[in-house]
Design a protein around this motif. Structure first.
Motif, PDB file in Angstrom:
ATOM      1  N   MET A   1      59.614  82.935  56.952  1.00 57.25           N
ATOM      2  CA  MET A   1      59.237  82.278  58.705  1.00 57.25           C
ATOM      3  C   MET A   1      58.602  81.690  59.103  1.00 57.25           C
ATOM      4  N   TRP A   2      58.208  80.605  59.576  1.00 56.00           N
ATOM      5  CA  TRP A   2      57.655  79.545  60.445  1.00 56.00           C
ATOM      6  C   TRP A   2      56.768  80.276  61.577  1.00 56.00           C
ATOM      7  N   ARG A   3      55.132  80.317  61.076  1.00 60.70           N
ATOM      8  CA  ARG A   3      54.933  80.727  61.430  1.00 60.70           C
ATOM      9  C   ARG A   3      53.350  80.365  62.244  1.00 60.70           C
ATOM     10  N   GLY A   4      53.142  79.629  63.452  1.00 62.41           N
ATOM     11  CA  GLY A   4      52.168  79.118  64.091  1.00 62.41           C
ATOM     12  C   GLY A   4      50.421  79.966  63.570  1.00 62.41           C
ATOM     13  N   THR A   5      49.409  79.241  64.493  1.00 63.96           N
ATOM     14  CA  THR A   5      48.059  79.970  64.552  1.00 63.96           C
ATOM     15  C   THR A   5      48.041  80.290  65.050  1.00 63.96           C
ATOM     16  N   ASN A   6      46.562  81.662  65.451  1.00 63.35           N
ATOM     17  CA  ASN A   6      46.458  82.591  67.067  1.00 63.35           C
ATOM     18  C   ASN A   6      45.734  81.443  67.241  1.00 63.35           C
ATOM     19  N   ALA A   7      45.515  80.272  67.616  1.00 58.88           N
ATOM     20  CA  ALA A   7      45.097  79.114  67.887  1.00 58.88           C
ATOM     21  C   ALA A   7      45.537  78.955  69.217  1.00 58.88           C
ATOM     22  N   ILE A   8      44.320  79.410  71.053  1.00 61.86           N
ATOM     23  CA  ILE A   8      44.957  79.274  71.831  1.00 61.86           C
ATOM     24  C   ILE A   8      43.848  77.768  72.936  1.00 61.86           C
ATOM     25  N   PRO A   9      44.437  77.184  73.657  1.00 63.14           N
ATOM     26  CA  PRO A   9      43.645  76.373  73.919  1.00 63.14           C
ATOM     27  C   PRO A   9      42.896  76.081  75.198  1.00 63.14           C
ATOM     28  N   SER A  10      41.608  77.053  74.545  1.00 61.01           N
ATOM     29  CA  SER A  10      40.497  78.097  75.829  1.00 61.01           C
ATOM     30  C   SER A  10      38.970  77.611  75.081  1.00 61.01           C
ATOM     31  N   TRP A  11      38.234  77.492  75.620  1.00 58.84           N
ATOM     32  CA  TRP A  11      36.745  77.746  75.089  1.00 58.84           C
ATOM     33  C   TRP A  11      35.997  78.596  76.208  1.00 58.84           C
ATOM     34  N   SER A  12      36.695  79.768  76.117  1.00 60.25           N
ATOM     35  CA  SER A  12      36.096  80.581  77.576  1.00 60.25           C
ATOM     36  C   SER A  12      36.085  82.318  76.765  1.00 60.25           C
ATOM     37  N   TRP A  13      35.247  82.470  76.389  1.00 56.78           N
ATOM     38  CA  TRP A  13      35.409  83.433  75.664  1.00 56.78           C
ATOM     39  C   TRP A  13      34.007  84.659  76.570  1.00 56.78           C
ATOM     40  N   LYS A  14      34.459  85.151  77.388  1.00 59.75           N
ATOM     41  CA  LYS A  14      33.022  85.806  78.431  1.00 59.75           C
ATOM     42  C   LYS A  14      32.616  86.642  77.264  1.00 59.75           C
ATOM     43  N   GLY A  15      31.535  86.987  76.955  1.00 65.33           N
ATOM     44  CA  GLY A  15      30.940  88.304  75.933  1.00 65.33           C
ATOM     45  C   GLY A  15      31.005  87.920  74.848  1.00 65.33           C
ATOM     46  N   CYS A  16      31.279  86.976  74.151  1.00 66.43           N
ATOM     47  CA  CYS A  16      31.224  86.632  72.147  1.00 66.43           C
ATOM     48  C   CYS A  16      30.372  85.415  71.840  1.00 66.43           C
ATOM     49  N   GLY A  17      29.689  85.248  72.599  1.00 66.47           N
ATOM     50  CA  GLY A  17      28.227  84.592  72.039  1.00 66.47           C
ATOM     51  C   GLY A  17      27.368  84.345  71.213  1.00 66.47           C
ATOM     52  N   GLY A  18      27.127  83.457  70.142  1.00 65.98           N
ATOM     53  CA  GLY A  18      27.289  83.951  68.661  1.00 65.98           C
ATOM     54  C   GLY A  18      27.599  84.065  67.918  1.00 65.98           C
ATOM     55  N   PRO A  46      42.433  65.600  59.627  1.00 63.88           N
ATOM     56  CA  PRO A  46      43.191  66.171  59.599  1.00 63.88           C
ATOM     57  C   PRO A  46      44.014  66.235  58.369  1.00 63.88           C
ATOM     58  N   ILE A  47      44.877  67.685  57.875  1.00 63.85           N
ATOM     59  CA  ILE A  47      45.726  67.751  57.220  1.00 63.85           C
ATOM     60  C   ILE A  47      46.643  68.035  57.983  1.00 63.85           C
ATOM     61  N   ASN A  48      48.403  66.952  57.463  1.00 64.13           N
ATOM     62  CA  ASN A  48      49.172  67.784  58.256  1.00 64.13           C
ATOM     63  C   ASN A  48      48.728  68.028  59.789  1.00 64.13           C
ATOM     64  N   SER A  49      48.377  66.513  60.548  1.00 67.89           N
ATOM     65  CA  SER A  49      47.941  66.871  61.554  1.00 67.89           C
ATOM     66  C   SER A  49      47.233  67.594  62.280  1.00 67.89           C
ATOM     67  N   ARG A  50      46.421  68.808  61.625  1.00 66.46           N
ATOM     68  CA  ARG A  50      45.802  70.019  62.050  1.00 66.46           C
ATOM     69  C   ARG A  50      44.475  69.722  61.432  1.00 66.46           C
ATOM     70  N   ALA A  51      43.249  69.960  62.036  1.00 64.96           N
ATOM     71  CA  ALA A  51      41.906  69.778  61.265  1.00 64.96           C
ATOM     72  C   ALA A  51      40.987  70.964  61.798  1.00 64.96           C
ATOM     73  N   VAL A  52      40.125  71.591  60.903  1.00 63.36           N
ATOM     74  CA  VAL A  52      39.867  72.998  61.179  1.00 63.36           C
ATOM     75  C   VAL A  52      38.562  72.877  60.544  1.00 63.36           C
ATOM     76  N   LEU A  53      38.349  73.893  62.247  1.00 64.54           N
ATOM     77  CA  LEU A  53      35.845  73.683  61.443  1.00 64.54           C
ATOM     78  C   LEU A  53      35.272  74.728  62.215  1.00 64.54           C
ATOM     79  N   GLU A  54      34.598  75.126  61.400  1.00 67.34           N
ATOM     80  CA  GLU A  54      34.081  76.711  61.671  1.00 67.34           C
ATOM     81  C   GLU A  54      32.724  76.200  62.465  1.00 67.34           C
ATOM     82  N   THR A  55      31.948  77.042  63.711  1.00 65.07           N
ATOM     83  CA  THR A  55      31.127  76.889  63.916  1.00 65.07           C
ATOM     84  C   THR A  55      31.019  78.323  65.114  1.00 65.07           C
ATOM     85  N   VAL A  56      29.407  78.423  65.817  1.00 71.74           N
ATOM     86  CA  VAL A  56      29.429  79.035  66.420  1.00 71.74           C
ATOM     87  C   VAL A  56      29.552  79.634  67.866  1.00 71.74           C
TER      88      VAL A  56
END
Length: 188
Positions: A1-18, A46-56
């Motif tokens: 089964m094809w499935r995308g990731t859980n990514a959504i186009p947002s950088w607004s996550w109240k209460g999630c600092g750190g 990017p691999i297969n048109s997707r780059a993944v980076l980790e941060t805080v």
């Protein structure tokens, strides 16, 4: 089964600092560089048109620049955090005068003072209409037991959508109110 990731186009996550966060960038660029509040936080190929980076996570402006093989910028993108207290924003799909029996889609969003949608402030919203029939109201929550015809539905990542049919064009309006969010009204 094809499935995308859980990514959504947002950088607004109240209460999630750190908290650790995975950033996904979808691009045809050869390399991407990610910035948070104008500070470089990483680069990736990017691999297969997707780059993944980790941060805080920290609120602000997340931006990315995509480069071609020669090092030229070929694309840029930004996401911004909601600022200040949140409120309900109501927007209709078109700004033309409505006629009887017109069907309109109305966006009901939870936004900060800068009108950016806050993805981490979901709550049940109740909508009521005057001069219009509510055809349905809901969000993208896939496991909700709420109904689309009750007039109350919980937002999903700060968003919901209402469909209405105009019955009295001269006095049509819609109002939306949350548990903690004060009532907003717009004319249709």
């Amino acid at each position: 089964m094809w499935r995308g990731t859980n990514a959504i186009p947002s950088w607004s996550w109240k209460g999630c600092g750190g908290n650790p966060v995975t950033v996904e960038v979808y691009t045809e660029a050869a390399k991407v560089i990610l910035f948070l509040n104008d500070e470089m936080i990483g680069e990736a190929v990017p691999i297969n048109s997707r780059a993944v980076l980790e941060t805080v996570y920290q609120p602000g402006i997340l931006s990315v620049k995509g480069y071609d093989e020669k090092g030229n910028i070929m694309e840029e993108g930004t996401l911004e955090s909601a600022e200040g207290s949140v409120h309900i924003r109501i927007r209709k799909e078109k700004e033309v005068p409505c006629k009887k029996d017109d069907i309109l889609f109305i966006e009901i969003d939870i936004c900060g003072e800068n009108d950016v949608i806050e993805a981490n402030a979901d709550e049940p919203i109740t909508v009521r209409t005057k001069g219009a029939e509510l055809l349905g109201f809901g969000s993208a929550w896939h496991r909700s037991e709420e109904t689309f015809v009750s007039g109350t539905y919980t937002t999903c990542y700060g968003r919901a959508l209402a469909a209405v049919r105009i019955t009295k064009p001269d006095c049509a309006s819609i109002e939306a109110e949350g548990i903690t969010l004060k009532k907003q009204v717009i004319s249709l």
